[in-house]
Motif scaffolding. Structure first.
Motif, PDB file in Angstrom:
ATOM      1  N   GLY A 159     -13.911  38.599  15.791  1.00 19.87           N
ATOM      2  CA  GLY A 159     -13.881  37.243  16.311  1.00 19.87           C
ATOM      3  C   GLY A 159     -13.120  37.083  17.614  1.00 19.87           C
ATOM      4  O   GLY A 159     -13.236  36.054  18.272  1.00 19.87           O
ATOM      5  N   CYS A 160     -12.329  38.079  18.019  1.00 20.06           N
ATOM      6  CA  CYS A 160     -11.597  38.010  19.290  1.00 20.06           C
ATOM      7  C   CYS A 160     -12.570  38.271  20.434  1.00 20.06           C
ATOM      8  O   CYS A 160     -13.193  39.329  20.486  1.00 20.06           O
ATOM      9  CB  CYS A 160     -10.466  39.027  19.325  1.00 20.06           C
ATOM     10  N   LYS A 161     -12.698  37.319  21.344  1.00 18.54           N
ATOM     11  CA  LYS A 161     -13.662  37.423  22.438  1.00 18.54           C
ATOM     12  C   LYS A 161     -12.969  37.760  23.759  1.00 18.54           C
ATOM     13  O   LYS A 161     -12.006  37.100  24.158  1.00 18.54           O
ATOM     14  CB  LYS A 161     -14.436  36.114  22.597  1.00 18.54           C
ATOM     15  N   ILE A 162     -13.498  38.778  24.432  1.00 19.46           N
ATOM     16  CA  ILE A 162     -12.945  39.229  25.706  1.00 19.46           C
ATOM     17  C   ILE A 162     -13.166  38.161  26.772  1.00 19.46           C
ATOM     18  O   ILE A 162     -14.255  37.595  26.880  1.00 19.46           O
ATOM     19  CB  ILE A 162     -13.605  40.552  26.145  1.00 19.46           C
ATOM     20  N   TYR A 163     -12.131  37.900  27.578  1.00 16.28           N
ATOM     21  CA  TYR A 163     -12.221  36.968  28.704  1.00 16.28           C
ATOM     22  C   TYR A 163     -12.712  37.696  29.952  1.00 16.28           C
ATOM     23  O   TYR A 163     -13.842  37.507  30.384  1.00 16.28           O
ATOM     24  CB  TYR A 163     -10.868  36.298  28.926  1.00 16.28           C
ATOM     25  N   THR A 164     -11.885  38.546  30.552  1.00 10.30           N
ATOM     26  CA  THR A 164     -12.302  39.269  31.758  1.00 10.30           C
ATOM     27  C   THR A 164     -12.597  40.735  31.474  1.00 10.30           C
ATOM     28  O   THR A 164     -13.572  41.284  31.978  1.00 10.30           O
ATOM     29  CB  THR A 164     -11.231  39.190  32.867  1.00 10.30           C
ATOM     30  N   THR A 165     -11.762  41.374  30.689  1.00 14.15           N
ATOM     31  CA  THR A 165     -11.924  42.795  30.395  1.00 14.15           C
ATOM     32  C   THR A 165     -10.991  43.197  29.265  1.00 14.15           C
ATOM     33  O   THR A 165     -10.074  42.453  28.915  1.00 14.15           O
ATOM     34  CB  THR A 165     -11.615  43.658  31.656  1.00 14.15           C
ATOM     35  N   ALA A 166     -11.231  44.367  28.729  1.00 14.89           N
ATOM     36  CA  ALA A 166     -10.267  45.049  27.854  1.00 14.89           C
ATOM     37  C   ALA A 166     -10.447  46.534  28.109  1.00 14.89           C
ATOM     38  O   ALA A 166     -11.579  47.036  28.140  1.00 14.89           O
ATOM     39  CB  ALA A 166     -10.485  44.721  26.392  1.00 14.89           C
ATOM     40  N   GLU A 167      -9.346  47.208  28.351  1.00 18.77           N
ATOM     41  CA  GLU A 167      -9.345  48.649  28.590  1.00 18.77           C
ATOM     42  C   GLU A 167      -8.695  49.317  27.388  1.00 18.77           C
ATOM     43  O   GLU A 167      -7.535  49.039  27.076  1.00 18.77           O
ATOM     44  CB  GLU A 167      -8.563  48.962  29.863  1.00 18.77           C
ATOM     45  N   ILE A 168      -9.448  50.168  26.710  1.00 17.57           N
ATOM     46  CA  ILE A 168      -8.997  50.778  25.463  1.00 17.57           C
ATOM     47  C   ILE A 168      -8.923  52.292  25.640  1.00 17.57           C
ATOM     48  O   ILE A 168      -9.856  52.908  26.160  1.00 17.57           O
ATOM     49  CB  ILE A 168      -9.970  50.447  24.306  1.00 17.57           C
ATOM     50  N   VAL A 169      -7.821  52.889  25.186  1.00 20.58           N
ATOM     51  CA  VAL A 169      -7.659  54.340  25.196  1.00 20.58           C
ATOM     52  C   VAL A 169      -7.421  54.787  23.753  1.00 20.58           C
ATOM     53  O   VAL A 169      -6.499  54.289  23.095  1.00 20.58           O
ATOM     54  CB  VAL A 169      -6.478  54.785  26.090  1.00 20.58           C
ATOM     55  N   ARG A 198     -14.115  50.552  28.593  1.00 24.43           N
ATOM     56  CA  ARG A 198     -13.856  49.179  29.027  1.00 24.43           C
ATOM     57  C   ARG A 198     -14.832  48.236  28.353  1.00 24.43           C
ATOM     58  O   ARG A 198     -16.022  48.500  28.270  1.00 24.43           O
ATOM     59  CB  ARG A 198     -14.019  49.085  30.543  1.00 24.43           C
ATOM     60  N   LEU A 199     -14.298  47.105  27.885  1.00 22.95           N
ATOM     61  CA  LEU A 199     -15.123  46.052  27.311  1.00 22.95           C
ATOM     62  C   LEU A 199     -15.296  44.936  28.323  1.00 22.95           C
ATOM     63  O   LEU A 199     -14.454  44.755  29.206  1.00 22.95           O
ATOM     64  CB  LEU A 199     -14.482  45.535  26.024  1.00 22.95           C
ATOM     65  N   LYS A 200     -16.357  44.176  28.176  1.00 26.86           N
ATOM     66  CA  LYS A 200     -16.720  43.159  29.158  1.00 26.86           C
ATOM     67  C   LYS A 200     -16.619  41.754  28.568  1.00 26.86           C
ATOM     68  O   LYS A 200     -16.502  41.590  27.351  1.00 26.86           O
ATOM     69  CB  LYS A 200     -18.134  43.429  29.657  1.00 26.86           C
ATOM     70  N   PRO A 201     -16.667  40.740  29.446  1.00 25.25           N
ATOM     71  CA  PRO A 201     -16.561  39.355  28.982  1.00 25.25           C
ATOM     72  C   PRO A 201     -17.549  39.037  27.849  1.00 25.25           C
ATOM     73  O   PRO A 201     -18.717  39.427  27.907  1.00 25.25           O
ATOM     74  CB  PRO A 201     -16.886  38.540  30.228  1.00 25.25           C
ATOM     75  N   GLY A 202     -17.016  38.377  26.817  1.00 22.41           N
ATOM     76  CA  GLY A 202     -17.821  37.967  25.674  1.00 22.41           C
ATOM     77  C   GLY A 202     -17.900  38.986  24.563  1.00 22.41           C
ATOM     78  O   GLY A 202     -18.309  38.651  23.444  1.00 22.41           O
ATOM     79  N   ASP A 203     -17.533  40.245  24.823  1.00 25.78           N
ATOM     80  CA  ASP A 203     -17.549  41.262  23.771  1.00 25.78           C
ATOM     81  C   ASP A 203     -16.533  40.902  22.691  1.00 25.78           C
ATOM     82  O   ASP A 203     -15.492  40.300  22.970  1.00 25.78           O
ATOM     83  CB  ASP A 203     -17.191  42.641  24.326  1.00 25.78           C
ATOM     84  N   ASP A 204     -16.830  41.274  21.458  1.00 29.90           N
ATOM     85  CA  ASP A 204     -15.903  41.116  20.347  1.00 29.90           C
ATOM     86  C   ASP A 204     -15.003  42.346  20.316  1.00 29.90           C
ATOM     87  O   ASP A 204     -15.502  43.473  20.201  1.00 29.90           O
ATOM     88  CB  ASP A 204     -16.676  40.977  19.035  1.00 29.90           C
ATOM     89  N   LEU A 205     -13.702  42.156  20.439  1.00 25.56           N
ATOM     90  CA  LEU A 205     -12.766  43.270  20.553  1.00 25.56           C
ATOM     91  C   LEU A 205     -12.826  44.210  19.356  1.00 25.56           C
ATOM     92  O   LEU A 205     -13.026  45.419  19.501  1.00 25.56           O
ATOM     93  CB  LEU A 205     -11.347  42.744  20.765  1.00 25.56           C
ATOM     94  N   PHE A 206     -12.675  43.685  18.154  1.00 29.70           N
ATOM     95  CA  PHE A 206     -12.665  44.530  16.951  1.00 29.70           C
ATOM     96  C   PHE A 206     -14.011  45.207  16.757  1.00 29.70           C
ATOM     97  O   PHE A 206     -14.087  46.420  16.523  1.00 29.70           O
ATOM     98  CB  PHE A 206     -12.298  43.709  15.713  1.00 29.70           C
ATOM     99  N   GLU A 207     -15.085  44.439  16.836  1.00 30.92           N
ATOM    100  CA  GLU A 207     -16.424  44.986  16.603  1.00 30.92           C
ATOM    101  C   GLU A 207     -16.791  46.034  17.644  1.00 30.92           C
ATOM    102  O   GLU A 207     -17.464  47.017  17.327  1.00 30.92           O
ATOM    103  CB  GLU A 207     -17.465  43.868  16.565  1.00 30.92           C
TER     104      GLU A 207
END
Length: 137
Positions: free
Chosen positions: A97-107, A10-19
């Motif tokens: 450059g894509c910034k997480i708002y609330t969360t991202a769940e990656i599998v 899980r990614l958190k607010p402000g994290d860069d999705l690609f990075e």
């Protein structure tokens, strides 16, 4: 028979999705894998749209409706689709450059018996393309 491992994170607010995905792949030395699922939200999106040599940026609140592609420490190729509050959806190449708002769940699914590399192939697309190598051992 090919072994398959998987990871969920899980990614958190402000994290860069690609990075963040790239860092996860580097930390675990993943040489061949794919995104099985990715959901969450963004406040800022950066995409390279089809047949364009530049990036487009979008600000607002977006739902991640799809992420797909291959991942490797030797180079990843990811696509994303996002939708706005009216359901308008756009998609393209995921870039930093894509910034997480609330969360991202990656599998991720990981294939330990092969190596994915990206190579410029003669008389092909002009882009570095996926080449799959078997692992010795």
């Amino acid at each position: 028979m090919t072994n398959i491992n998987n990871y969920t994170f899980r990614l958190k607010p402000g994290d860069d999705l690609f990075e963040s995905i790239a860092a996860f792949v580097r930390e675990r030395k993943i040489e061949a894998g794919c995104v099985l699922s990715g959901v969450g939200s963004l406040t800022h999106a950066v995409l390279r749209l089809a047949n364009r040599g530049y990036h487009s940026t979008y600000d607002g609140h977006f739902e991640i409706v799809s992420i797909t592609g291959t991942v490797s420490v030797h180079g990843s190729h990811l696509h994303i689709s996002i939708s706005d509050g009216d359901g308008k959806t756009i998609g393209g190449h995921l870039v930093p450059g894509c910034k997480i708002y609330t969360t991202a769940e990656i599998v991720l699914a990981v294939f330990p018996d092969v190596v994915y590399k990206r190579e410029l192939l003669e008389n092909d697309s002009g882009y570095e393309e996926l080449v799959v190598y078997g692992k010795k051992g």
